[in-house]
Design a protein around this motif. Structure first.
Motif, PDB file in Angstrom:
ATOM      1  N   ASN A 207      36.709  33.967  23.194  1.00 54.66           N
ATOM      2  CA  ASN A 207      38.046  33.404  23.370  1.00 54.66           C
ATOM      3  C   ASN A 207      38.337  33.106  24.845  1.00 54.66           C
ATOM      4  O   ASN A 207      38.958  32.104  25.191  1.00 54.66           O
ATOM      5  CB  ASN A 207      39.077  34.392  22.818  1.00 54.66           C
ATOM      6  N   ALA A 208      37.845  33.991  25.728  1.00 59.51           N
ATOM      7  CA  ALA A 208      38.119  33.855  27.162  1.00 59.51           C
ATOM      8  C   ALA A 208      37.361  32.704  27.803  1.00 59.51           C
ATOM      9  O   ALA A 208      37.726  32.257  28.896  1.00 59.51           O
ATOM     10  CB  ALA A 208      37.766  35.153  27.881  1.00 59.51           C
ATOM     11  N   PHE A 209      36.306  32.212  27.138  1.00 60.14           N
ATOM     12  CA  PHE A 209      35.480  31.188  27.756  1.00 60.14           C
ATOM     13  C   PHE A 209      35.514  29.856  27.026  1.00 60.14           C
ATOM     14  O   PHE A 209      34.544  29.108  27.024  1.00 60.14           O
ATOM     15  CB  PHE A 209      34.043  31.703  27.913  1.00 60.14           C
ATOM     16  N   GLU A 210      36.635  29.574  26.399  1.00 56.80           N
ATOM     17  CA  GLU A 210      36.862  28.218  25.885  1.00 56.80           C
ATOM     18  C   GLU A 210      38.334  27.878  26.021  1.00 56.80           C
ATOM     19  O   GLU A 210      39.203  28.734  25.862  1.00 56.80           O
ATOM     20  CB  GLU A 210      36.363  28.080  24.448  1.00 56.80           C
ATOM     21  N   GLU A 240      27.308  32.974  33.651  1.00 55.65           N
ATOM     22  CA  GLU A 240      27.779  31.634  33.297  1.00 55.65           C
ATOM     23  C   GLU A 240      29.095  31.399  34.031  1.00 55.65           C
ATOM     24  O   GLU A 240      29.805  32.354  34.372  1.00 55.65           O
ATOM     25  CB  GLU A 240      28.006  31.500  31.786  1.00 55.65           C
ATOM     26  N   ALA A 241      29.429  30.144  34.270  1.00 50.13           N
ATOM     27  CA  ALA A 241      30.666  29.842  35.005  1.00 50.13           C
ATOM     28  C   ALA A 241      31.251  28.519  34.560  1.00 50.13           C
ATOM     29  O   ALA A 241      30.518  27.573  34.236  1.00 50.13           O
ATOM     30  CB  ALA A 241      30.402  29.820  36.509  1.00 50.13           C
ATOM     31  N   MET A 242      32.580  28.463  34.557  1.00 49.06           N
ATOM     32  CA  MET A 242      33.270  27.207  34.328  1.00 49.06           C
ATOM     33  C   MET A 242      34.396  27.076  35.348  1.00 49.06           C
ATOM     34  O   MET A 242      34.989  28.067  35.772  1.00 49.06           O
ATOM     35  CB  MET A 242      33.784  27.090  32.898  1.00 49.06           C
ATOM     36  N   PHE A 243      34.679  25.815  35.727  1.00 40.57           N
ATOM     37  CA  PHE A 243      35.597  25.526  36.826  1.00 40.57           C
ATOM     38  C   PHE A 243      36.587  24.454  36.401  1.00 40.57           C
ATOM     39  O   PHE A 243      36.234  23.495  35.713  1.00 40.57           O
ATOM     40  CB  PHE A 243      34.805  25.028  38.039  1.00 40.57           C
ATOM     41  N   SER A 244      37.845  24.624  36.824  1.00 44.37           N
ATOM     42  CA  SER A 244      38.867  23.610  36.576  1.00 44.37           C
ATOM     43  C   SER A 244      39.817  23.542  37.755  1.00 44.37           C
ATOM     44  O   SER A 244      40.087  24.555  38.407  1.00 44.37           O
ATOM     45  CB  SER A 244      39.664  23.929  35.312  1.00 44.37           C
ATOM     46  N   LYS A 245      40.321  22.355  38.027  1.00 41.38           N
ATOM     47  CA  LYS A 245      41.330  22.203  39.081  1.00 41.38           C
ATOM     48  C   LYS A 245      42.734  22.493  38.568  1.00 41.38           C
ATOM     49  O   LYS A 245      43.684  22.539  39.344  1.00 41.38           O
ATOM     50  CB  LYS A 245      41.252  20.796  39.673  1.00 41.38           C
ATOM     51  N   PHE A 269      37.747  29.518  38.831  1.00 45.82           N
ATOM     52  CA  PHE A 269      36.508  29.823  38.125  1.00 45.82           C
ATOM     53  C   PHE A 269      36.727  30.936  37.111  1.00 45.82           C
ATOM     54  O   PHE A 269      37.430  31.909  37.380  1.00 45.82           O
ATOM     55  CB  PHE A 269      35.422  30.293  39.100  1.00 45.82           C
ATOM     56  N   HIS A 270      36.119  30.775  35.950  1.00 42.08           N
ATOM     57  CA  HIS A 270      35.896  31.877  35.017  1.00 42.08           C
ATOM     58  C   HIS A 270      34.399  32.143  35.014  1.00 42.08           C
ATOM     59  O   HIS A 270      33.612  31.230  34.743  1.00 42.08           O
ATOM     60  CB  HIS A 270      36.352  31.524  33.599  1.00 42.08           C
ATOM     61  N   ILE A 280      37.598  36.259  37.288  1.00 41.43           N
ATOM     62  CA  ILE A 280      38.467  35.079  37.367  1.00 41.43           C
ATOM     63  C   ILE A 280      38.877  34.926  38.824  1.00 41.43           C
ATOM     64  O   ILE A 280      39.489  35.833  39.393  1.00 41.43           O
ATOM     65  CB  ILE A 280      39.705  35.238  36.461  1.00 41.43           C
ATOM     66  N   LEU A 281      38.529  33.805  39.423  1.00 37.96           N
ATOM     67  CA  LEU A 281      38.775  33.600  40.842  1.00 37.96           C
ATOM     68  C   LEU A 281      39.593  32.348  41.079  1.00 37.96           C
ATOM     69  O   LEU A 281      39.242  31.253  40.626  1.00 37.96           O
ATOM     70  CB  LEU A 281      37.442  33.467  41.594  1.00 37.96           C
TER      71      LEU A 281
END
Length: 379
Positions: A207-210, A240-245, A269-270, A280-281
């Motif tokens: 849940n935390a990574f979508e 693993e990492a995902m990024f959004s502005k 980042f997650h 979470i940064l």
């Protein structure tokens, strides 16, 4: 279903496919005891597990207790200012020495008062007459607390139950370099919330990574005119990492991390560090989650906050973070607390049949395949 059948690679062919063709894990991966025990052995007892941060024990004698997959542990700063992790089990009859947090000059077992130094050395076996005096071959030095292998990165404390595991810094791959501009070692832990959740650890992690669920579950925090548009990073190592502005948790109001990379400061980042740490940064704070399973259908979740040392020293810091950070984020957690046990109930029902992943579930698919690599075996 037999144990042999559960661990047959044949069952996971659809999950092993590329994301645009793949289907989710079967329901038994979230409820079956044998599957869970294999996860514990292959993921939680062989990988590096985060147990907290060094600033949680700032002074000699400061300690806190934590349980990792049924193992009671003590995290303590010893008399030599070294942070250590010991088994919390007394070397006499196994009573659990500590179950809270605090400060001590020595660790005293509540059962028979065997007494240990913060570094784990057995100091005293009290009694009158001395109860161990006539015990053949008894040597105090042979009965120190059992220390757990402990290493550090960026202020995080990691333990490993496997003495043969590779060193933490090589295991982490390129993650330390990737996050170097955040200066994680200068962050200061400020707050922790604990949640007991009736769901498998993977349910909450997925849940935390979508972001697919956000418009439905977190609609009050979501602006459809400004979608997140997550980017998934290429990584080397167990992460693993995902990024959004844009993100529903990218709060502002505090200064940026000193020296942060200009591009990273533009978004959030997650990051998942296999198996049980989520970082979470944002440009001005760090949250980290510790996923601590207590069985196939029970999760103890720690939600931790940390900020740059210079931010924490601001005179109005506590006033700002209380409402604008802690409380704001807890609203989102409460919404997730509703849906994750809902999904767990489905897995338990026996009626669930694997569905197809959306393209937004890139890391969810990666999580499933990393788990399969360890539990079933690599492709």
């Amino acid at each position: 279903m037999s144990t042999k059948s559960i661990f047959s690679p044949e069952h996971y062919k659809e999950t092993r496919k590329p994301l645009h063709e793949a289907s989710t894990l079967p329901g038994w991966c979230y409820v079956d005891n044998e599957w869970y025990e294999r996860e514990v052995e292959m993921l939680f007892k062989k990988n590096w597990i985060c147990v907290g941060r060094v600033e949680q024990v700032p002074k000699s004698g400061d300690y806190y207790s934590i349980e990792i997959v049924g193992q009671p542990l003590i995290v303590i700063r010893d008399e030599n200012q070294q942070v250590r992790v010991h088994s919390a089990l007394c070397r006499h009859r196994g009573a659990i020495i500590t179950e809270g947090a605090g400060h001590c000059r020595a660790l005293v077992c509540p059962y028979h008062s065997w007494t240990y130094s913060p570094s784990g050395k057995l100091l005293n076996t009290p009694g009158n007459p001395p109860p161990m005096a006539g015990v053949a071959g008894f040597n105090m030095a042979d009965h120190n607390l059992i220390s757990i292998r402990t290493e550090f990165w960026g202020g995080f404390i990691f333990i490993n139950f496997d003495e043969n595991a590779e060193p933490l810094m090589s295991w982490l791959g390129d993650l330390p370099e990737f996050l170097s501009s955040y200066q994680l070692e200068d962050m200061r832990w400020t707050n922790r919330d604990m949640y007991e959740v009736d769901c498998n650890w993977k349910i909450w992690l997925e849940n935390a990574f979508e972001n697919y669920h956000v418009p439905s579950i977190h609609r009050d925090h979501y602006d459809p005119a400004n979608p997140s548009n997550w980017r998934f990073e290429e990584t080397k190592g167990p992460w693993e990492a995902m990024f959004s502005k844009r993100s529903i948790v990218a709060y502002s109001g505090l200064p940026d991390v000193p020296g942060i990379d200009e591009e990273k400061a533009k978004g959030l980042f997650h990051i998942w560090v296999e198996p049980s740490l989520q970082i979470i940064l944002t440009a001005n704070y760090m949250k980290f989650r510790q996923y601590l399973p207590e069985g196939p259908e029970k999760l103890r979740l720690y939600e931790n906050w940390a900020f740059p040392k210079s931010t924490v020293e601001m005179p109005n810091f506590n006033d700002i973070v209380g409402a604008d950070y802690y409380e704001k984020y807890s609203q989102i957690i409460r919404e997730d607390l509703g849906i994750n046990p809902n999904v767990q109930k489905s897995m338990r029902s026996g009626g669930y049949r694997p569905g197809r992943y959306s393209l937004e579930e890139f890391i969810v698919h990666r999580i499933a395949n990393r788990v399969l690599d360890k539990v079933v075996g690599p492709q």
